[in-house]
Design a protein around this motif. Sequence first.
Motif, PDB file in Angstrom:
ATOM      1  N   THR A  26       0.839  -1.205   0.000  1.00  0.00           N
ATOM      2  CA  THR A  26       0.000   0.000   0.000  1.00  0.00           C
ATOM      3  C   THR A  26       0.867   1.245   0.000  1.00  0.00           C
ATOM      4  OG1 THR A  26      -1.811  -1.149   1.113  1.00  0.00           O
ATOM      5  CG2 THR A  26      -1.805   1.258   1.250  1.00  0.00           C
ATOM      6  N   ILE A  27       1.870   1.270   0.854  1.00  0.00           N
ATOM      7  CA  ILE A  27       2.786   2.420   0.907  1.00  0.00           C
ATOM      8  C   ILE A  27       3.496   2.587  -0.440  1.00  0.00           C
ATOM      9  CG2 ILE A  27       4.905   3.322   1.965  1.00  0.00           C
ATOM     10  CD1 ILE A  27       3.893   1.959   4.604  1.00  0.00           C
ATOM     11  N   TYR A  28       3.986   1.483  -0.986  1.00  0.00           N
ATOM     12  CA  TYR A  28       4.657   1.517  -2.296  1.00  0.00           C
ATOM     13  C   TYR A  28       3.734   2.095  -3.372  1.00  0.00           C
ATOM     14  CZ  TYR A  28       6.488  -0.343  -6.712  1.00  0.00           C
ATOM     15  OH  TYR A  28       6.916  -0.484  -8.001  1.00  0.00           O
ATOM     16  N   ASN A  29       2.499   1.623  -3.413  1.00  0.00           N
ATOM     17  CA  ASN A  29       1.571   2.108  -4.436  1.00  0.00           C
ATOM     18  C   ASN A  29       1.160   3.555  -4.216  1.00  0.00           C
ATOM     19  OD1 ASN A  29       0.954   0.038  -6.530  1.00  0.00           O
ATOM     20  ND2 ASN A  29       0.659  -1.200  -4.699  1.00  0.00           N
ATOM     21  N   LEU A  30       1.033   3.972  -2.969  1.00  0.00           N
ATOM     22  CA  LEU A  30       0.735   5.385  -2.696  1.00  0.00           C
ATOM     23  C   LEU A  30       1.878   6.269  -3.194  1.00  0.00           C
ATOM     24  CD1 LEU A  30      -0.766   5.122   0.892  1.00  0.00           C
ATOM     25  CD2 LEU A  30      -1.998   5.827  -1.178  1.00  0.00           C
ATOM     26  N   ILE A  31       3.109   5.829  -2.965  1.00  0.00           N
ATOM     27  CA  ILE A  31       4.274   6.606  -3.406  1.00  0.00           C
ATOM     28  C   ILE A  31       4.370   6.620  -4.930  1.00  0.00           C
ATOM     29  CG2 ILE A  31       6.806   6.667  -3.427  1.00  0.00           C
ATOM     30  CD1 ILE A  31       6.641   5.606  -0.479  1.00  0.00           C
ATOM     31  N   GLN A  63      -8.015   2.010   2.611  1.00  0.00           N
ATOM     32  CA  GLN A  63      -7.309   1.228   1.593  1.00  0.00           C
ATOM     33  C   GLN A  63      -6.576   0.053   2.239  1.00  0.00           C
ATOM     34  OE1 GLN A  63      -6.989   1.349  -1.769  1.00  0.00           O
ATOM     35  NE2 GLN A  63      -8.498   2.978  -1.909  1.00  0.00           N
ATOM     36  N   LEU A  64      -5.922   0.324   3.362  1.00  0.00           N
ATOM     37  CA  LEU A  64      -5.209  -0.738   4.076  1.00  0.00           C
ATOM     38  C   LEU A  64      -6.166  -1.836   4.545  1.00  0.00           C
ATOM     39  CD1 LEU A  64      -2.639   1.252   6.224  1.00  0.00           C
ATOM     40  CD2 LEU A  64      -2.087  -0.601   4.650  1.00  0.00           C
ATOM     41  N   ILE A  65      -7.266  -1.446   5.141  1.00  0.00           N
ATOM     42  CA  ILE A  65      -8.225  -2.428   5.677  1.00  0.00           C
ATOM     43  C   ILE A  65      -8.848  -3.240   4.540  1.00  0.00           C
ATOM     44  CG2 ILE A  65     -10.436  -2.695   6.875  1.00  0.00           C
ATOM     45  CD1 ILE A  65      -9.542  -0.225   8.602  1.00  0.00           C
ATOM     46  N   LEU A  66      -9.328  -2.550   3.517  1.00  0.00           N
ATOM     47  CA  LEU A  66      -9.956  -3.246   2.394  1.00  0.00           C
ATOM     48  C   LEU A  66      -8.930  -4.128   1.676  1.00  0.00           C
ATOM     49  CD1 LEU A  66     -12.501  -3.716   0.765  1.00  0.00           C
ATOM     50  CD2 LEU A  66     -11.915  -1.706  -0.611  1.00  0.00           C
ATOM     51  N   GLY A  67      -7.725  -3.597   1.468  1.00  0.00           N
ATOM     52  CA  GLY A  67      -6.664  -4.380   0.828  1.00  0.00           C
ATOM     53  C   GLY A  67      -6.324  -5.623   1.633  1.00  0.00           C
ATOM     54  N   PHE A  68      -6.276  -5.475   2.956  1.00  0.00           N
ATOM     55  CA  PHE A  68      -5.973  -6.618   3.812  1.00  0.00           C
ATOM     56  C   PHE A  68      -7.061  -7.681   3.720  1.00  0.00           C
ATOM     57  CE2 PHE A  68      -6.659  -8.864   7.773  1.00  0.00           C
ATOM     58  CZ  PHE A  68      -5.443  -9.525   7.890  1.00  0.00           C
ATOM     59  N   VAL A  69      -8.310  -7.272   3.786  1.00  0.00           N
ATOM     60  CA  VAL A  69      -9.419  -8.230   3.730  1.00  0.00           C
ATOM     61  C   VAL A  69      -9.397  -8.983   2.401  1.00  0.00           C
ATOM     62  CG1 VAL A  69     -11.946  -8.446   3.637  1.00  0.00           C
ATOM     63  CG2 VAL A  69     -10.879  -7.005   5.392  1.00  0.00           C
ATOM     64  N   ILE A  70      -9.250  -8.246   1.307  1.00  0.00           N
ATOM     65  CA  ILE A  70      -9.209  -8.889  -0.012  1.00  0.00           C
ATOM     66  C   ILE A  70      -8.009  -9.819  -0.115  1.00  0.00           C
ATOM     67  CG2 ILE A  70      -8.898  -8.456  -2.486  1.00  0.00           C
ATOM     68  CD1 ILE A  70     -10.553  -5.855  -2.029  1.00  0.00           C
ATOM     69  N   ALA A  71      -6.845  -9.348   0.322  1.00  0.00           N
ATOM     70  CA  ALA A  71      -5.628 -10.161   0.242  1.00  0.00           C
ATOM     71  C   ALA A  71      -5.754 -11.425   1.083  1.00  0.00           C
ATOM     72  CB  ALA A  71      -4.409  -9.345   0.691  1.00  0.00           C
ATOM     73  N   PHE A  72      -6.288 -11.302   2.282  1.00  0.00           N
ATOM     74  CA  PHE A  72      -6.411 -12.475   3.146  1.00  0.00           C
ATOM     75  C   PHE A  72      -7.385 -13.498   2.567  1.00  0.00           C
ATOM     76  CE2 PHE A  72      -8.139 -14.840   6.789  1.00  0.00           C
ATOM     77  CZ  PHE A  72      -6.956 -15.444   7.208  1.00  0.00           C
ATOM     78  N   LEU A  73      -8.491 -13.029   2.024  1.00  0.00           N
ATOM     79  CA  LEU A  73      -9.450 -13.948   1.397  1.00  0.00           C
ATOM     80  C   LEU A  73      -8.845 -14.641   0.183  1.00  0.00           C
ATOM     81  CD1 LEU A  73     -12.748 -11.860   1.720  1.00  0.00           C
ATOM     82  CD2 LEU A  73     -12.116 -13.918   3.009  1.00  0.00           C
ATOM     83  N   LEU A  74      -8.142 -13.867  -0.643  1.00  0.00           N
ATOM     84  CA  LEU A  74      -7.475 -14.461  -1.814  1.00  0.00           C
ATOM     85  C   LEU A  74      -6.414 -15.471  -1.390  1.00  0.00           C
ATOM     86  CD1 LEU A  74      -7.012 -11.375  -4.148  1.00  0.00           C
ATOM     87  CD2 LEU A  74      -8.309 -13.445  -4.683  1.00  0.00           C
ATOM     88  N   GLU A  75      -5.606 -15.088  -0.402  1.00  0.00           N
ATOM     89  CA  GLU A  75      -4.530 -15.969   0.074  1.00  0.00           C
ATOM     90  C   GLU A  75      -5.106 -17.251   0.664  1.00  0.00           C
ATOM     91  OE1 GLU A  75      -1.821 -17.878   2.769  1.00  0.00           O
ATOM     92  OE2 GLU A  75      -3.555 -16.740   3.482  1.00  0.00           O
ATOM     93  N   SER A  76      -6.184 -17.130   1.397  1.00  0.00           N
ATOM     94  CA  SER A  76      -6.762 -18.280   2.084  1.00  0.00           C
ATOM     95  C   SER A  76      -7.516 -19.237   1.170  1.00  0.00           C
ATOM     96  CB  SER A  76      -7.722 -17.814   3.178  1.00  0.00           C
ATOM     97  OG  SER A  76      -7.041 -17.058   4.143  1.00  0.00           O
TER      98      SER A  76
END
Length: 163
Positions: free
Chosen positions: A24-29, A45-58
Amino acid sequence: MPATKKEHIYFGLMMCTGMVIFMTIYNLITNGLIGKISFMAILMQLILGFVIAFLLESFVVGPTAKKIVFSLMRNKSSKILMVVLMALCMVIGMVTFMSMYGLASAYHANSIAGGSLLSNYFSILLKNFIFALPLQLLIVGPTVRLIFGKLKANQVNKSLSTV
């Protein structure tokens, strides 16, 4: 490494947390959004990104990556090769999907500079892959494995001391 379903969840939570924060930090920069969007928008963005990433990863990328790695690994004694292959498969899968999320976020923030949707997607995908692979192999992956190993050892020591 995780052995039980519960350990897999904790390991995934730790890995997703580290990768989502750095990505997220990388993409913001890279999109010039630092200072242009509010702290609350970044937090969302962090919260939504985390939820999506965790669901995809799992449920999508993790199980698929595991199947690919175990089908490729005939000699399962090479832990390092297994870790590198797993990291590579995870990064390829996660970057592929999370770049779609990044494209949607960039579109929502009006930070897409012309071009077709497909060219913008591949641009985001390439930038994310170039950053995510070394991040996973050199920083987040080893750090999470170290912390997870220590937590797991502490748990084993606690259970042994109660016997």
